[in-house]
Design a protein around this motif. Sequence first.
Motif, PDB file in Angstrom:
ATOM      1  N   LEU A 100     -16.607 -46.359 -48.208  1.00  0.00           N
ATOM      2  CA  LEU A 100     -15.584 -47.127 -47.396  1.00  0.00           C
ATOM      3  C   LEU A 100     -14.311 -46.964 -48.009  1.00  0.00           C
ATOM      4  N   ARG A 140     -13.173 -36.811 -42.657  1.00  0.00           N
ATOM      5  CA  ARG A 140     -13.720 -37.898 -43.334  1.00  0.00           C
ATOM      6  C   ARG A 140     -15.055 -37.599 -44.444  1.00  0.00           C
ATOM      7  N   ASP A 144     -17.878 -42.681 -45.770  1.00  0.00           N
ATOM      8  CA  ASP A 144     -18.744 -42.996 -44.450  1.00  0.00           C
ATOM      9  C   ASP A 144     -18.009 -43.493 -43.473  1.00  0.00           C
ATOM     10  N   LEU A 145     -17.174 -44.676 -44.069  1.00  0.00           N
ATOM     11  CA  LEU A 145     -16.601 -45.536 -42.663  1.00  0.00           C
ATOM     12  C   LEU A 145     -15.010 -45.570 -43.405  1.00  0.00           C
ATOM     13  N   GLU A 146     -14.297 -45.668 -42.588  1.00  0.00           N
ATOM     14  CA  GLU A 146     -12.595 -46.097 -42.588  1.00  0.00           C
ATOM     15  C   GLU A 146     -12.430 -47.243 -41.965  1.00  0.00           C
ATOM     16  N   LEU A 268     -12.312 -49.555 -37.064  1.00  0.00           N
ATOM     17  CA  LEU A 268     -13.343 -48.902 -37.882  1.00  0.00           C
ATOM     18  C   LEU A 268     -13.585 -47.449 -37.384  1.00  0.00           C
ATOM     19  N   CYS A 270     -15.927 -44.176 -37.849  1.00  0.00           N
ATOM     20  CA  CYS A 270     -17.095 -43.677 -38.518  1.00  0.00           C
ATOM     21  C   CYS A 270     -17.505 -42.255 -38.158  1.00  0.00           C
ATOM     22  N   ALA A 274     -22.775 -41.015 -40.284  1.00  0.00           N
ATOM     23  CA  ALA A 274     -22.695 -42.270 -40.819  1.00  0.00           C
ATOM     24  C   ALA A 274     -23.625 -43.183 -39.723  1.00  0.00           C
ATOM     25  N   LEU A 275     -23.261 -42.958 -38.518  1.00  0.00           N
ATOM     26  CA  LEU A 275     -24.009 -43.923 -37.541  1.00  0.00           C
ATOM     27  C   LEU A 275     -25.505 -43.702 -37.313  1.00  0.00           C
ATOM     28  N   ALA A 280     -25.635 -47.625 -43.466  1.00  0.00           N
ATOM     29  CA  ALA A 280     -24.209 -47.874 -42.872  1.00  0.00           C
ATOM     30  C   ALA A 280     -24.314 -48.613 -41.632  1.00  0.00           C
ATOM     31  N   ILE A 284     -22.004 -51.989 -41.108  1.00  0.00           N
ATOM     32  CA  ILE A 284     -21.046 -52.382 -39.964  1.00  0.00           C
ATOM     33  C   ILE A 284     -21.361 -53.706 -39.343  1.00  0.00           C
TER      34      ILE A 284
END
Length: 310
Positions: A100, A140, A144-146, A268, A270, A274-275, A280, A284
């Motif tokens: 993250l 990215r 995985d996530l921001e 967020l 993604c 990642a989804l 992940a 979330i």
Amino acid sequence: MSLTTPRRAPSADDLIVLLAVAREGRYTSAATRLGLNHTTVARRIESLEQALGGRVLVRGTAGWVLTPLGEHALAAAEEVEAALRRLSPDAPALGGVVRLSATDGFSGFIAAPAMAALRARHPDVSLEIVAATRRAAQQRVGVDLEVVVGRPHVQRAEAIHLGDYVLGLYASRAFLERNGTPETFDDLAGGPLVYFIESMLQVDALDAARRSTRGMVDAVSSTNVYVHVDATRAGAGYGLLPAFLADPHEDLVRLFPDRLEERLPYWLVCRPEALRQPTAVAFIAALRARMAEAADALLGRSAASSSAES
């Protein structure tokens, strides 16, 4: 690039290597994660490309990124990973690392408790945080996530509004005893401000939040919001602080609470792949639950309620 018919069946091992490179963004990091060396990872990717008849990875500005053929292969790689996980019936339902990128305040107040709650049910899940206050990246790589402040404008990614938080103006009780409590906004003119370094601030929403403090003078500036809190508590000046970080400190006083409040959104971002990762997706959900749990604190309502009751 159009998807091609595989020249031969790709190896499951090669697909797992692709999955690691896609998540890490670098051959060296993927090699470490898999317990291999860099040369073996490169050879596996080359073998996969020969089997599929095209490139699966290309160099991006921050590391390796998937081609359309690579994204197609990644879906198969995730199915292989899921199948391997099902072969271990005694293992927890979820496992693996979620990476993250998020602001300091969100990382400590939201992300860390969310992961603690998730690990209570799935102890093989872990979280790596890159603390940064910036715009959403267009590529990215390595995360995985921001989580960013302000609505992001991104391509090939999904943006989700998690919720809002507020900034307020605070000062320490000792500072106010020495300098007096301002009664109007005009009293703040020329006063010392604790906030982000203006020349380094990349987030428009945080920059716009300075509008109510334009006549003030930077006293302590930092890229880290926890420094803002500590500097304000130490009496360096008036801090433009997140309510959820400032309100728990009894030595801080919020000024003009009914008139000076900047409401900012957490978003967020993604990666598509990642989804498709159950870990992940579960994280979330844990972030959403933590945001709901902390809603009053994020919006400065918990302190207001306490003041009303007292």
